[in-house]
Design a protein around this motif. Structure first.
Motif, PDB file in Angstrom:
ATOM      1  N   LEU A   1       0.945  -1.112  -0.054  1.00  0.00           N
ATOM      2  CA  LEU A   1       0.030  -0.010  -0.135  1.00  0.00           C
ATOM      3  C   LEU A   1       0.834   1.172   0.017  1.00  0.00           C
ATOM      4  CD1 LEU A   1      -2.539  -1.507   2.600  1.00  0.00           C
ATOM      5  CD2 LEU A   1      -3.058  -0.664   0.187  1.00  0.00           C
TER       6      LEU A   1
ATOM      7  N   GLN B   1      -5.993   5.644   6.183  1.00  0.00           N
ATOM      8  CA  GLN B   1      -6.961   4.726   5.486  1.00  0.00           C
ATOM      9  C   GLN B   1      -6.192   3.688   4.928  1.00  0.00           C
ATOM     10  OE1 GLN B   1     -10.040   4.884   5.383  1.00  0.00           O
ATOM     11  NE2 GLN B   1     -10.669   3.531   3.530  1.00  0.00           N
ATOM     12  N   ARG B   2      -4.877   3.608   4.446  1.00  0.00           N
ATOM     13  CA  ARG B   2      -4.289   2.573   3.883  1.00  0.00           C
ATOM     14  C   ARG B   2      -3.880   1.589   5.164  1.00  0.00           C
ATOM     15  NH1 ARG B   2       0.573   5.133   0.935  1.00  0.00           N
ATOM     16  NH2 ARG B   2      -0.184   7.077   1.725  1.00  0.00           N
TER      17      ARG B   2
ATOM     18  N   ILE C   1      -6.952  -0.486   5.505  1.00  0.00           N
ATOM     19  CA  ILE C   1      -7.096  -1.613   4.509  1.00  0.00           C
ATOM     20  C   ILE C   1      -6.024  -2.807   4.947  1.00  0.00           C
ATOM     21  CG2 ILE C   1      -6.611  -2.039   2.165  1.00  0.00           C
ATOM     22  CD1 ILE C   1      -7.457   1.101   1.450  1.00  0.00           C
TER      23      ILE C   1
ATOM     24  N   PRO D   1     -13.166   2.464  -0.020  1.00  0.00           N
ATOM     25  CA  PRO D   1     -11.840   2.006   0.428  1.00  0.00           C
ATOM     26  C   PRO D   1     -10.683   3.116   0.143  1.00  0.00           C
ATOM     27  CG  PRO D   1     -12.565   1.185  -1.649  1.00  0.00           C
ATOM     28  CD  PRO D   1     -13.730   1.563  -1.000  1.00  0.00           C
ATOM     29  N   THR D   2     -10.814   4.101  -1.014  1.00  0.00           N
ATOM     30  CA  THR D   2      -9.959   5.014  -1.371  1.00  0.00           C
ATOM     31  C   THR D   2     -10.233   6.486  -0.624  1.00  0.00           C
ATOM     32  OG1 THR D   2     -11.158   5.410  -3.282  1.00  0.00           O
ATOM     33  CG2 THR D   2      -9.258   3.752  -3.592  1.00  0.00           C
TER      34      THR D   2
ATOM     35  N   ARG E   1      -3.747   5.825  -5.327  1.00  0.00           N
ATOM     36  CA  ARG E   1      -4.940   5.099  -5.291  1.00  0.00           C
ATOM     37  C   ARG E   1      -4.912   3.895  -6.224  1.00  0.00           C
ATOM     38  NH1 ARG E   1      -9.906   9.391  -6.006  1.00  0.00           N
ATOM     39  NH2 ARG E   1      -9.565  10.233  -3.925  1.00  0.00           N
TER      40      ARG E   1
ATOM     41  N   VAL F   1      -4.495   0.264  -4.608  1.00  0.00           N
ATOM     42  CA  VAL F   1      -5.441  -0.430  -3.879  1.00  0.00           C
ATOM     43  C   VAL F   1      -6.057  -1.408  -5.008  1.00  0.00           C
ATOM     44  CG1 VAL F   1      -8.094  -0.292  -3.290  1.00  0.00           C
ATOM     45  CG2 VAL F   1      -6.200   1.355  -2.337  1.00  0.00           C
TER      46      VAL F   1
ATOM     47  N   LEU G   1     -11.507   4.367  -9.645  1.00  0.00           N
ATOM     48  CA  LEU G   1     -11.337   3.229  -9.072  1.00  0.00           C
ATOM     49  C   LEU G   1     -12.213   1.899  -9.686  1.00  0.00           C
ATOM     50  CD1 LEU G   1      -9.932   1.123  -6.675  1.00  0.00           C
ATOM     51  CD2 LEU G   1     -11.757   1.680  -5.179  1.00  0.00           C
TER      52      LEU G   1
END
Length: 288
Positions: free
Chosen positions: A155, A175-176, A179, A195-196, A204, A207, A231
């Motif tokens: 990530l 956020q990463r 994940i 998720p992004t 991005r 991901v 995405l």
């Protein structure tokens, strides 16, 4: 703990004519959030779910992840009042809370605003490793460190992040980390709500690449609830468009935007497509 093994011909996710209600709370009355929704996700597939705020897309994510059964979930829990939901062979509608530990071993849920749920008193390494250690306190620490470092590297997070605390990171970095935590157990199914969110455009793609690698390695499926059109294009799967709790389109993201058969999709197409594309589409519609 053993994983749930589904038969080879079983789809990863099957949602059949599902309706979901929220009970009355406060000054708000009962609310039908999802109304007669159906779709399926095959192994090796990533399905996108998009829609306006209030369209029911986050409710779909919660139901797929059996989040309505969790005491630690949101204050108001949705209830499946019609249809059937099967995820990795488990019947979610009839599931009991005691079955969640087995279910969660194979099905990961990245909830909305996951970056804000990281434990402030833990380092990044401890946060990512937590799902593993909760199941096996004797897990080899050297192997665990390698596992955590590998996830963070996938990530685009530097090795030094392992010793950092959430408050020392940007929103996108947090956020990463969230994940990475969701993927710590190497789940077979990933349900990800935005998720992004907060992640810089330049990373991005990490991901999408991370999911693609898992699809190539073995049985894996994912549902991405997201506003991120780029995405959805990157993962290249089908998209289910929701409006007011109902399905208003199924197909590739660009196919849905091109056909724009519902006012929501028309508005979205005009918001994301180049002006020339709109002109070409309107010309085709008005040509004799």
């Amino acid at each position: 703990m053993d994983r749930v093994t589904a038969s080879p011909d079983t789809r990863a996710i099957v949602v059949d004519d599902v309706s979901v209600d929220f009970p009355p709370h406060g000054i708000s009355g009962a609310h039908r959030a999802v109304d007669g929704v159906s779709f399926s996700v095959g192994w090796g597939e990533v399905l996108g779910v998009m829609g306006e705020s209030g369209s029911g897309k986050s409710t779909v994510a919660r139901i797929l992840a059996a989040d309505h059964l969790r005491r630690a979930g949101q204050n108001v829990a949705p209830s499946i009042v019609g249809g059937a939901v099967h995820v990795n062979g488990s019947a979610v509608r009839s599931m009991r809370r005691r079955s969640l530990p087995v279910f969660d071993f194979d099905v990961a849920f990245l909830r909305q605003n996951a970056a804000d749920t990281l434990e402030a008193e833990r380092t990044v390494a401890e946060i990512v490793a937590a799902p593993i250690l909760e199941r096996d306190r004797r897990y080899d620490r050297a192997t665990l460190d390698v596992r955590v470092a590998t996830l963070l590297d996938e990530l685009f997070l530097p090795l030094g992040t392992m010793s950092a605390y959430p408050y020392e990171l940007s929103a996108g970095q947090r956020q990463r980390v969230a994940i990475a935590r969701a993927l710590a157990l190497d789940p077979k199914v990933l349900i990800a709500d935005e998720p992004t969110a907060g992640i810089d455009v330049s990373v991005r793609s990490a991901v999408a690449d991370l999911v693609e690698r898992r699809r190539r390695i073995g049985d894996f499926a994912a549902v991405f609830v997201t506003h991120d059109i780029d995405l959805l294009r990157a993962v290249g799967g089908r998209v289910v468009a929701l409006h007011s709790g109902s399905v208003v389109g199924v197909g590739s993201v660009d196919g849905l935007l091109e056909s724009a058969e519902h006012p929501y999709l028309t508005a979205l197409a005009h918001a994301v497509a180049p002006p020339a594309r709109h002109e070409n589409r309107e010309a085709r519609r008005t040509s004799p």
